[in-house]
Scaffold this active site. Structure first.
Site, short mmCIF file in Angstrom:
data_model
loop_
_atom_site.label_atom_id
_atom_site.label_comp_id
_atom_site.label_asym_id
_atom_site.label_seq_id
_atom_site.Cartn_x
_atom_site.Cartn_y
_atom_site.Cartn_z
CG ASP A 86 -0.36 -0.23 2.52
OD1 ASP A 86 0.65 -0.96 2.59
OD2 ASP A 86 -0.86 0.30 3.53
CE1 TYR A 195 -3.70 1.59 9.36
CE2 TYR A 195 -2.20 1.63 11.22
CZ TYR A 195 -2.43 1.48 9.87
OH TYR A 195 -1.39 1.19 9.03
FE1 FEO Z 1 -0.04 0.86 5.48
FE2 FEO Z 1 1.71 -1.68 6.76
O1 FEO Z 1 0.99 -0.67 5.40
#
Ligand code: FEO
Length: 392
Positions: A86, A195
């Site tokens: 990402d 998160y």
């Molecule tokens: Fe946002 Fe560990 O990648």
């Protein structure tokens, strides 16, 4: 697809050049109900510097934003904070556009990971304490291993007092506004907790080490890898990380279960209300209705975890097994709890749930509740009384 996306200047000659993923609803199993962003930053200095890239599906948007301020071929330095795709997904593409750029990564994990994914590019490795000058500014590298991959690092620019923190302090939140004070703080903090719970929960010790390493830095902006850039509530998010990475739990309970014909559900109701009567707020999660990522976010700091399942084909319900497996991988803190469920004839699952809770590290504080067929009012009243009498 034509892209006309523009960079956003976040400080003089420092630009956000990331991508907004409005439609993301699942990030390798983490249900992202509010989408996400893949944040990358461009510093225009004597050496044009790019910090991170974007998921490959967003390469065009990312390159469009860079191109809105400078031709990508002028990039001299690329910092790869983290190999996970990402953030590194568009690295090869940008390296092709900027063939002379040096790519800075950690040694050995960043180098190994990037080479495995993108082949031999123009890598330079860095270690703790290393810094480079890019002109008027310098960039100091702080590896943060296992926060949350072995290669992870953050970068600090002392002249700007900006911490480029990659995954740390971020949240999965798609937004058109780049800064914390331009968004709803309650939403940001809720998503930041989610998160942390779903990505960083196993790494509390490493988070504390990283917080210590960053403790002496004067920070006026935290430029994250996901979600908003912190500029107003920096101490708030750092305090949250201090708490989240600690062993401290809150006096709350989570009752998590699935039910076939409402009997386990009825027991879950009684348990939830009994905890509330003890002045312990309890959340009630039927696994059919609430995403695992949200449940785990609440379980994360709740002192009590009570899990229920009926028995199906001699096993616990697959939803309950999935929840326990997911939670186990996150190496949760030391919760207290017990197992419960209704059963028709054999009822093995309730023992299996208790065994799994012990395996996860939950301290069993109450004998497992096994009620056959449909619980009676008398049985439920007895259960309520036993929970009220429980000294915890
Ligand atoms: Fe946002 Fe560990 O990648």
């Amino acid at each position: 697809m034509i892209n006309n996306c523009k960079a956003v200047e976040i400080a003089k000659n420092i630009f956000w050049v990331g991508a907004v993923d409005w439609n993301l609803r699942n990030f390798h199993g983490y249900e992202t109900s509010r989408g996400t962003t893949y944040n990358a930053y461009l510093i225009l200095d004597e050496k044009v510097t790019l910090i991170d890239t974007a998921k490959i599906d967003f390469a065009d948007e990312f390159i469009s934003r860079i191109s809105s301020v400078i031709s990508p071929e002028k990039i001299d330095v690329i910092i790869s904070s983290h190999v996970e795709p990402d953030h590194s997904g568009s690295l090869k593409k940008i390296a092709e556009l900027a063939p002379n750029a040096e790519i800075f990564t950690t040694n050995p994990n960043g180098l190994k990971g990037l080479t495995a994914r993108y082949g031999n590019l123009n890598y330079k490795t860095v270690k703790a304490g290393d810094k480079i000058s890019v002109g008027e500014r310098s960039l100091h590298f702080v590896p943060t291993p296992m926060l949350h991959w072995p290669d992870s690092m953050v970068t600090y620019c002392p002249e700007e007092k900006i911490l480029f923190s990659n995954d740390a302090f971020g949240e999965h939140l798609a937004t058109s506004m780049r800064f914390d004070d331009e968004n709803n703080l309650d939403v940001i903090l809720a998503e930041a907790k989610k998160y942390y719970a779903n990505i960083l929960m196993p790494y509390g010790k490493q988070a504390q080490i990283a917080l210590k390493a960053l403790g002496d830095l004067e920070i006026k902006m935290i430029a994250t890898g996901h979600g908003v850039i912190w500029r107003k509530n920096i101490s708030k998010i750092i305090d949250c990380y201090k708490f989240w990475s600690s062993d401290e739990l809150e006096n709350r309970a989570c009752v998590v279960f699935d039910s076939m014909w409402h009997s386990t559900e009825i027991i879950a109701q009684t348990i939830t209300e009994s905890f509330a009567k003890k002045n312990i707020p309890a959340a009630y999660y039927d696994l059919k209705f609430t995403p695992l990522s949200d449940i785990v976010t609440d379980v994360f700091k709740s002192k009590y975890l009570i899990v229920g399942s009926p028995t199906i084909n001699s096993q616990m319900m697959p939803t309950v097994a999935k929840f326990l497996s997911y939670l186990k991988g996150l190496q949760p803190l030391k919760h207290k709890g017990f197992a419960f469920g209704s059963f028709g004839w054999s009822g093995q699952s309730i023992q299996f749930v208790e065994d799994e809770l012990k395996e996860i590290g939950v301290e069993i504080i109450f004998d497992k509740v096994r009620l056959s067929n449909v619980p009676t009012i008398e049985q439920l009243d007895k259960l309520e009384k036993e929970i009220l009498d429980l000294e915890i």
